[in-house]
Design a protein around this motif. Structure first.
Motif, PDB file in Angstrom:
ATOM      1  N   ASN A 133       0.826  -1.211   0.000  1.00  0.00           N
ATOM      2  CA  ASN A 133       0.000   0.000   0.000  1.00  0.00           C
ATOM      3  C   ASN A 133       0.856   1.256   0.000  1.00  0.00           C
ATOM      4  N   GLU A 136       2.381   1.640  -3.523  1.00  0.00           N
ATOM      5  CA  GLU A 136       1.403   2.146  -4.480  1.00  0.00           C
ATOM      6  C   GLU A 136       0.994   3.577  -4.154  1.00  0.00           C
ATOM      7  N   GLY A 137       1.042   3.929  -2.869  1.00  0.00           N
ATOM      8  CA  GLY A 137       0.783   5.319  -2.494  1.00  0.00           C
ATOM      9  C   GLY A 137       1.869   6.248  -3.006  1.00  0.00           C
ATOM     10  N   LEU A 262      -6.036   9.036  -5.434  1.00  0.00           N
ATOM     11  CA  LEU A 262      -5.438   7.703  -5.423  1.00  0.00           C
ATOM     12  C   LEU A 262      -4.310   7.614  -4.389  1.00  0.00           C
ATOM     13  N   ARG A 266      -4.546   5.233  -1.120  1.00  0.00           N
ATOM     14  CA  ARG A 266      -3.635   4.094  -0.974  1.00  0.00           C
ATOM     15  C   ARG A 266      -2.757   4.206   0.264  1.00  0.00           C
ATOM     16  N   ALA A 269      -5.023   3.266   3.063  1.00  0.00           N
ATOM     17  CA  ALA A 269      -5.674   1.958   2.983  1.00  0.00           C
ATOM     18  C   ALA A 269      -5.055   0.940   3.931  1.00  0.00           C
ATOM     19  N   ALA A 329      -8.792   3.846  -4.991  1.00  0.00           N
ATOM     20  CA  ALA A 329      -7.426   3.615  -4.519  1.00  0.00           C
ATOM     21  C   ALA A 329      -7.157   2.275  -3.845  1.00  0.00           C
ATOM     22  N   PRO A 330      -7.983   1.831  -2.898  1.00  0.00           N
ATOM     23  CA  PRO A 330      -7.595   0.616  -2.149  1.00  0.00           C
ATOM     24  C   PRO A 330      -7.702  -0.683  -2.938  1.00  0.00           C
ATOM     25  N   PRO A 333      -4.042  -2.396  -4.639  1.00  0.00           N
ATOM     26  CA  PRO A 333      -3.104  -2.948  -3.653  1.00  0.00           C
ATOM     27  C   PRO A 333      -3.701  -4.087  -2.840  1.00  0.00           C
TER      28      PRO A 333
END
Length: 421
Positions: A133, A136-137, A262, A266, A269, A329-330, A333
């Motif tokens: 996460n 990806e963030g 996003l 993320r 998340a 967003a979540p 991931p």
């Protein structure tokens, strides 16, 4: 092995590729204006990026543990540095195609290596989910920064100007810095491959993964998700420019709201997933996405061009529609972490290869469909169509959860493991 330094290197690499990969929408808008390219012709840039990602991942993912993850990442960074230098030196639509071809080939190497490297660093599934996460963030922070970086070089007063190409001098420098950081970082890649397996055996082992129901449903879910994200993200700058009547630079800047959503979604998340089961969280996100599309797109009806437009009098749809990224967003991931943490480390490279292949196919499909509908009808109708894949992923996640509960309790080598949540 310094785990923090390795993570910093992985984050730096992902930041670089975040800017390059998600510049497609901006570059589409600019080549349309600067080179007089049609929308349907410009939409092939997504294919020049995504098809090589799929092909290269298919051919080399199972072999990367043998080649070396660090070596693969250095190779990818070297290729994109050279490609960025070509953009201002040899301006033209064909150079843009070449750039995204190189970005696609390089990202195929980099993503498999990065995701597999996380498997080497994470101590348990919760730590794995947190790292994915965060990674990806960071990727979305790069996307967000990329929109503003490109907009700083766009001349809105002269749409045909090629001054925007100067951004690639900056990007080449960032790529070179990431290369040096990784080059000076030590990595221990032991445990990433099964001793005694030939390259052909490793390749067919990757293909056999697709026969597993859990894996099959997973790659379908990833495909549909990326179709939605790329369809919206790639064409949002053009939507802002042509439907909401924003200037070119402002159109790109407004798209950064999508990337910011996003990124925030993320980065946050990980905390949510540690407290709640992933399935109801993702279902809630998908329903919120659908509601936002239905409620926001009518606000884009009949927007009139305003020569004095600024952030204070811009159409409200320019601020609300990109918030779909917050709810989107979540999803990516979460399904990736659930799948990868169900596997032994030596299978992470092959599984990530499958993920990259189907993500690339989904990205190309989403961009081509949205671009074609955008040209044949209009941007509002093209974005309304996103409701179809949103419904599809709701259905696929239902079967994914059932497969995880049924098959996720054991890895694919027969060793018992607890089901991920």
């Amino acid at each position: 092995m310094n785990n923090q330094r390795i993570l910093l290197s992985l984050f730096a690499i992902y930041l670089v590729f975040a800017i390059l990969l998600n510049s497609v929408g901006t570059v589409i808008l600019q080549v349309i204006n600067s080179y007089g390219v049609s929308k349907s012709a410009a939409s092939v840039l997504e294919g020049f990026k995504d098809i090589p990602i799929g092909i290269v991942s298919f051919l080399v993912a199972s072999q990367l543990p043998r080649f070396g993850f660090k070596r693969a990442m250095l190779t990818g960074l070297g290729i994109v540095t050279a490609a960025c230098l070509c953009m201002p030196l040899l301006p033209g639509f064909w150079t843009a195609k070449l750039l995204f071809l190189c970005v696609g080939v390089s990202f195929a190497l980099v993503k498999v290596a990065v995701y597999s490297s996380i498997g080497l660093l994470a101590g348990d599934r919760k730590e794995h989910a947190g790292m994915v996460n965060t990674l990806e963030g960071v990727f979305m922070v790069g996307v967000l920064g990329g929109y503003w970086l490109f907009s700083a070089f766009i001349d809105s007063a002269d749409p045909t100007s090629t001054a925007w190409l100067n951004v690639y001098w900056v990007l080449a420098g960032i790529c070179a810095l990431a290369f040096v950081l990784l080059w000076t970082t030590e990595m221990d890649e032991s445990g990433t491959r099964v001793d005694g397996d030939s390259p052909l055996q490793e390749f067919f082992a990757m293909l056999r993964l697709v026969a597993k129901p859990l894996v099959c449903i997973y790659v379908i879910s990833a495909f549909v998700y990326v179709l939605i994200e790329q369809g919206i993200g790639t064409w949002l700058p053009t939507f802002n420019n042509e439907i909401l009547k924003l200037p070119a630079a402002m159109s790109v800047q407004a798209t950064s709201i999508f990337a910011a959503g996003l990124a925030v979604g993320r980065l946050g998340a990980g905390a949510i997933m540690r407290r709640m089961h992933w399935y109801p969280v993702l279902n809630s996100c998908l329903l919120a996405m659908a509601a936002l599309v239905v409620l926001t797109l009518p606000l884009a009806d009949n927007v009139q061009a305003n020569p004095e437009i600024n952030w204070l009098n811009a159409p409200v749809a320019a601020f609300i529609l990109p918030l779909i990224g917050l709810f989107m967003a979540p999803i990516y991931p979460a399904i990736n972490s659930v799948m990868l943490s169900s596997l032994p480390k030596h299978q992470h490279s092959a599984m990530t290869g499958l993920l990259v292949i189907f993500s690339a196919l989904g990205g190309t499909t989403g961009s081509l469909i949205t671009g074609s509908v955008f040209e044949a009808y209009d941007g509002q109708f093209a974005f309304y169509l996103s409701l179809v894949p949103i419904g599809m992923i709701l259905l696929s996640l239902y079967f994914f959860r059932r497969a995880v509960e049924r098959d996720g309790g054991a890895d694919f080598t027969g060793v018992a493991a607890s089901a991920p949540h």
